[in-house]
Design a protein around this motif. Structure first.
Motif, PDB file in Angstrom:
ATOM      1  N   VAL A   1       0.871  -1.177   0.000  1.00 42.40           N
ATOM      2  CA  VAL A   1       0.000   0.000   0.000  1.00 42.40           C
ATOM      3  C   VAL A   1       0.903   1.220   0.000  1.00 42.40           C
ATOM      4  O   VAL A   1       1.775   1.347   0.876  1.00 42.40           O
ATOM      5  CB  VAL A   1      -0.927   0.031   1.237  1.00 42.40           C
ATOM      6  CG1 VAL A   1      -1.612   1.395   1.368  1.00 42.40           C
ATOM      7  CG2 VAL A   1      -1.974  -1.068   1.146  1.00 42.40           C
ATOM      8  N   PHE A   2       0.737   2.083  -1.000  1.00 43.54           N
ATOM      9  CA  PHE A   2       1.443   3.358  -1.026  1.00 43.54           C
ATOM     10  C   PHE A   2       0.439   4.412  -0.592  1.00 43.54           C
ATOM     11  O   PHE A   2      -0.583   4.614  -1.246  1.00 43.54           O
ATOM     12  CB  PHE A   2       1.962   3.645  -2.437  1.00 43.54           C
ATOM     13  CG  PHE A   2       2.657   4.973  -2.569  1.00 43.54           C
ATOM     14  CD1 PHE A   2       3.958   5.145  -2.110  1.00 43.54           C
ATOM     15  CD2 PHE A   2       2.005   6.062  -3.136  1.00 43.54           C
ATOM     16  CE1 PHE A   2       4.599   6.374  -2.227  1.00 43.54           C
ATOM     17  CE2 PHE A   2       2.641   7.293  -3.260  1.00 43.54           C
ATOM     18  CZ  PHE A   2       3.946   7.446  -2.802  1.00 43.54           C
ATOM     19  N   LEU A   3       0.715   5.055   0.531  1.00 42.36           N
ATOM     20  CA  LEU A   3      -0.224   6.007   1.121  1.00 42.36           C
ATOM     21  C   LEU A   3       0.351   7.403   0.971  1.00 42.36           C
ATOM     22  O   LEU A   3       1.394   7.705   1.556  1.00 42.36           O
ATOM     23  CB  LEU A   3      -0.418   5.661   2.609  1.00 42.36           C
ATOM     24  CG  LEU A   3      -1.399   6.501   3.405  1.00 42.36           C
ATOM     25  CD1 LEU A   3      -2.826   6.257   2.923  1.00 42.36           C
ATOM     26  CD2 LEU A   3      -1.283   6.164   4.899  1.00 42.36           C
ATOM     27  N   ALA A   4      -0.310   8.231   0.172  1.00 42.92           N
ATOM     28  CA  ALA A   4       0.181   9.588  -0.061  1.00 42.92           C
ATOM     29  C   ALA A   4      -0.641  10.560   0.775  1.00 42.92           C
ATOM     30  O   ALA A   4      -1.851  10.686   0.582  1.00 42.92           O
ATOM     31  CB  ALA A   4       0.073   9.936  -1.543  1.00 42.92           C
ATOM     32  N   ILE A   5       0.027  11.217   1.717  1.00 42.78           N
ATOM     33  CA  ILE A   5      -0.673  12.137   2.620  1.00 42.78           C
ATOM     34  C   ILE A   5      -0.162  13.548   2.382  1.00 42.78           C
ATOM     35  O   ILE A   5       0.994  13.863   2.690  1.00 42.78           O
ATOM     36  CB  ILE A   5      -0.439  11.770   4.103  1.00 42.78           C
ATOM     37  CG1 ILE A   5      -0.610  10.262   4.330  1.00 42.78           C
ATOM     38  CG2 ILE A   5      -1.395  12.550   5.007  1.00 42.78           C
ATOM     39  CD1 ILE A   5      -0.208   9.813   5.734  1.00 42.78           C
TER      40      ILE A   5
ATOM     41  N   ALA B   1      -9.525   2.642  -8.029  1.00 41.93           N
ATOM     42  CA  ALA B   1      -8.835   1.954  -6.926  1.00 41.93           C
ATOM     43  C   ALA B   1      -8.085   2.926  -6.019  1.00 41.93           C
ATOM     44  O   ALA B   1      -7.579   3.947  -6.478  1.00 41.93           O
ATOM     45  CB  ALA B   1      -7.865   0.927  -7.489  1.00 41.93           C
ATOM     46  N   GLY B   2      -8.042   2.622  -4.731  1.00 47.44           N
ATOM     47  CA  GLY B   2      -7.144   3.322  -3.814  1.00 47.44           C
ATOM     48  C   GLY B   2      -7.681   4.567  -3.136  1.00 47.44           C
ATOM     49  O   GLY B   2      -6.911   5.322  -2.547  1.00 47.44           O
ATOM     50  N   GLU B   3      -8.995   4.786  -3.184  1.00 42.37           N
ATOM     51  CA  GLU B   3      -9.546   6.019  -2.573  1.00 42.37           C
ATOM     52  C   GLU B   3      -9.673   5.882  -1.058  1.00 42.37           C
ATOM     53  O   GLU B   3     -10.745   6.083  -0.474  1.00 42.37           O
ATOM     54  CB  GLU B   3     -10.900   6.362  -3.205  1.00 42.37           C
ATOM     55  CG  GLU B   3     -10.814   6.894  -4.613  1.00 42.37           C
ATOM     56  CD  GLU B   3     -10.248   8.321  -4.701  1.00 42.37           C
ATOM     57  OE1 GLU B   3      -9.986   8.935  -3.641  1.00 42.37           O
ATOM     58  OE2 GLU B   3     -10.060   8.798  -5.832  1.00 42.37           O
TER      59      GLU B   3
ATOM     60  N   GLY C   1      -4.586  16.223   0.285  1.00 40.45           N
ATOM     61  CA  GLY C   1      -5.573  15.159   0.419  1.00 40.45           C
ATOM     62  C   GLY C   1      -4.884  13.874   0.833  1.00 40.45           C
ATOM     63  O   GLY C   1      -3.700  13.884   1.187  1.00 40.45           O
ATOM     64  N   ILE C   2      -5.619  12.781   0.789  1.00 38.41           N
ATOM     65  CA  ILE C   2      -5.024  11.475   1.057  1.00 38.41           C
ATOM     66  C   ILE C   2      -5.473  10.507  -0.034  1.00 38.41           C
ATOM     67  O   ILE C   2      -6.668  10.377  -0.299  1.00 38.41           O
ATOM     68  CB  ILE C   2      -5.449  10.919   2.439  1.00 38.41           C
ATOM     69  CG1 ILE C   2      -4.935  11.834   3.560  1.00 38.41           C
ATOM     70  CG2 ILE C   2      -4.934   9.499   2.638  1.00 38.41           C
ATOM     71  CD1 ILE C   2      -5.277  11.346   4.964  1.00 38.41           C
ATOM     72  N   GLY C   3      -4.507   9.884  -0.669  1.00 34.85           N
ATOM     73  CA  GLY C   3      -4.823   8.877  -1.676  1.00 34.85           C
ATOM     74  C   GLY C   3      -3.939   7.676  -1.445  1.00 34.85           C
ATOM     75  O   GLY C   3      -2.938   7.748  -0.720  1.00 34.85           O
ATOM     76  N   ALA C   4      -4.283   6.581  -2.070  1.00 34.03           N
ATOM     77  CA  ALA C   4      -3.437   5.402  -1.971  1.00 34.03           C
ATOM     78  C   ALA C   4      -3.317   4.747  -3.326  1.00 34.03           C
ATOM     79  O   ALA C   4      -4.159   4.934  -4.201  1.00 34.03           O
ATOM     80  CB  ALA C   4      -4.015   4.401  -0.966  1.00 34.03           C
ATOM     81  N   ALA C   5      -2.248   4.025  -3.492  1.00 34.10           N
ATOM     82  CA  ALA C   5      -2.116   3.138  -4.644  1.00 34.10           C
ATOM     83  C   ALA C   5      -1.845   1.758  -4.073  1.00 34.10           C
ATOM     84  O   ALA C   5      -1.085   1.614  -3.110  1.00 34.10           O
ATOM     85  CB  ALA C   5      -0.975   3.581  -5.546  1.00 34.10           C
ATOM     86  N   LEU C   6      -2.493   0.761  -4.666  1.00 34.52           N
ATOM     87  CA  LEU C   6      -2.415  -0.591  -4.140  1.00 34.52           C
ATOM     88  C   LEU C   6      -1.710  -1.493  -5.134  1.00 34.52           C
ATOM     89  O   LEU C   6      -2.088  -1.562  -6.303  1.00 34.52           O
ATOM     90  CB  LEU C   6      -3.832  -1.125  -3.883  1.00 34.52           C
ATOM     91  CG  LEU C   6      -4.776  -0.181  -3.113  1.00 34.52           C
ATOM     92  CD1 LEU C   6      -6.179  -0.781  -3.028  1.00 34.52           C
ATOM     93  CD2 LEU C   6      -4.234   0.113  -1.723  1.00 34.52           C
ATOM     94  N   ILE C   7      -0.666  -2.152  -4.653  1.00 35.74           N
ATOM     95  CA  ILE C   7       0.015  -3.161  -5.456  1.00 35.74           C
ATOM     96  C   ILE C   7      -0.283  -4.507  -4.810  1.00 35.74           C
ATOM     97  O   ILE C   7      -0.008  -4.703  -3.633  1.00 35.74           O
ATOM     98  CB  ILE C   7       1.536  -2.896  -5.503  1.00 35.74           C
ATOM     99  CG1 ILE C   7       1.819  -1.557  -6.199  1.00 35.74           C
ATOM    100  CG2 ILE C   7       2.259  -4.043  -6.212  1.00 35.74           C
ATOM    101  CD1 ILE C   7       3.261  -1.105  -6.120  1.00 35.74           C
TER     102      ILE C   7
END
Lengths: 285, 285
Positions: free
Chosen positions: B118-122, B143-145, B125-131
């Motif tokens: 899980v890549f969590l960008a804070i 994906a990743g909201e 806002g806050i978003g994520a990218a899922l591998i």
């Protein structure tokens, strides 16, 4: 437990079904799984069989062929592929019951031609299988544990956590919660639903709360993996519109910028996992 | 916005950076993105360039090359690939800022050789990218909201929902919540953290709550997609151990049968998305 002899078109040539005698303990259950498989492999209609598929619940490592853990069945680190190969002489594909049920629904059932799907299995427990971009997620066996997403405050769960979806919205939880509040025993969630339909206020409230918790968890699932479709399977899916209609309405209210999935009941019923095991086997055959 | 000319080994041959003038409105921002790209493509060090990569925030459909929607930038349905091809004469790869940042971290940074991340960008806002299983999840751009997972009761969110993670734990939310409770303005979350370190009780409480909400959301993410590693990026990741240590501790407390991920700060810093765009471009080149 269920088993079948399947031809390549997934026609059922022979079938078996027997209770899982979990009160006898994990070793006995493993033994009876292997015996059932051996009997099926020896069935006259399986004479030309070239592979077997075996799927179990709990934490599963499909790559190593190991049942890592099951809270319900009490086993840990059972090398099922190895054991099943030894018993049948066939190559054996091993997998996770909910994930292969989702695979079967996506190939043969309610999720055909869909790329982004949450398969939600609601029975004694709650599990999910996630299909994203056409791929069924594994994550080393850890993907899809939606039953242990916290949605309900501090209600203790058997997993050691609190407020897990499974403790308030599984078929078993619905029956238990109704019993606790009404003081009346039931046969299970189907009877709670029947009572709710005939106006029992406690039953209606327990059902309503379960739907609310399921909607909360599906909203979370929608935020993370963006399904276009949610397929509801497991025993509770037999409730049909009593479950799906309020669940869809509530999900529509909760979601904003997320993709709003459509909802459908599983098409393959309690045969989905068995057919999924067959699909795995045919990939090996 | 950031841009770079990159060789195949991802060495930066030239770089550009300019403010996103979002107060001028979405059309002006689109125009300045394209101008920046055109200038980079015309840079002497880009003379042999064979492809361009362009990534943006918000809802992105990578397949059609469209920026579907951005709440922050105010745009909708911008056909970026088409526009960028017209401006540069190059084939253009188009993607989502957080997802390609995760791609860059997985190829070049903190998530190398990891399959479930899980890549969590804070930041604002806050978003994520899922591998998962080595694949970066798209789900048609949905994906990743994780920023819109409900963790905080009824606090209203700009998305129209309530209690979204982003409203209570983004860098912007931390600064806003501190201001509301203390009556004192700050430069941002970094200043709130500095005040917390020097004993400001309100700052400590706001920080503590943000960590608690982030841990709740990561526990949910762990249940659903089973990461072995969480990489924290975005501006708030500069807090380092003040963020990662309590977050890891809390996550350890919350998880039971889920895989417990390790936590790491992003290695590529604010260049991750730019490098990710380069990786996309090199796949086209």
């Amino acid at each position: 437990m269920k088993g079948a002899v399947l031809d390549e078109a997934m026609n059922v040539l022979a079938e078996t079904s027997r209770p899982t005698a979990r009160h006898l303990g994990p070793d006995a259950v493993v033994k009876s799984v292997l015996t059932a498989l051996e009997e099926l492999a020896a069935h006259p209609r399986a004479r030309t069989a070239t592979a077997a598929g075996l799927v179990v619940p709990g934490m599963v490592d499909a790559q190593t062929g190991t049942a890592v853990f099951s809270e319900n069945l009490g086993w840990a680190d059972v090398p099922f592929t190895e054991l099943a190969v030894a018993r049948t002489g066939l190559p054996v594909a091993f997998g996770h019951d909910v994930r292969v049920a989702a695979l079967a629904e996506s190939r043969l059932g309610a999720a055909r031609d869909r790329h982004d799907v949450v398969f939600l299995a609601i029975g004694t427990g709650i599990g999910a299988a996630l299909i994203v971009d056409g791929n069924l997620l594994e994550a080393g066996g850890y993907a899809g544990e939606i039953g242990h997403v916290r949605v309900a405050g501090s209600e203790p769960c058997a997993c050691g956590g609190q407020g897990c979806l499974e403790t308030v919205a599984s078929a078993a939880a619905i029956a238990r919660r109704y019993g606790e509040r009404s003081g009346r025993a039931t046969d299970g969630a189907a009877e709670v639903l029947a009572r709710a339909r005939s106006g029992d206020a406690v039953a209606r409230q327990v059902w309503h709360e379960a739907v609310e918790y399921l909607a909360t968890a599906l909203a979370i699932g929608s935020s993370l993996v963006g399904p276009e479709l949610v397929v509801v399977g497991g025993g509770l899916s037999l409730a049909g519109d009593d479950l799906l209609v309020p669940l869809a309405r509530r999900l529509d209210e909760l979601l904003t910028l997320q993709r709003l999935p459509s909802l459908a009941a599983a098409a393959l019923g309690d045969r989905a996992a068995c057919l999924g095991a067959g699909l795995l086997a045919w990939e090996l055959a």
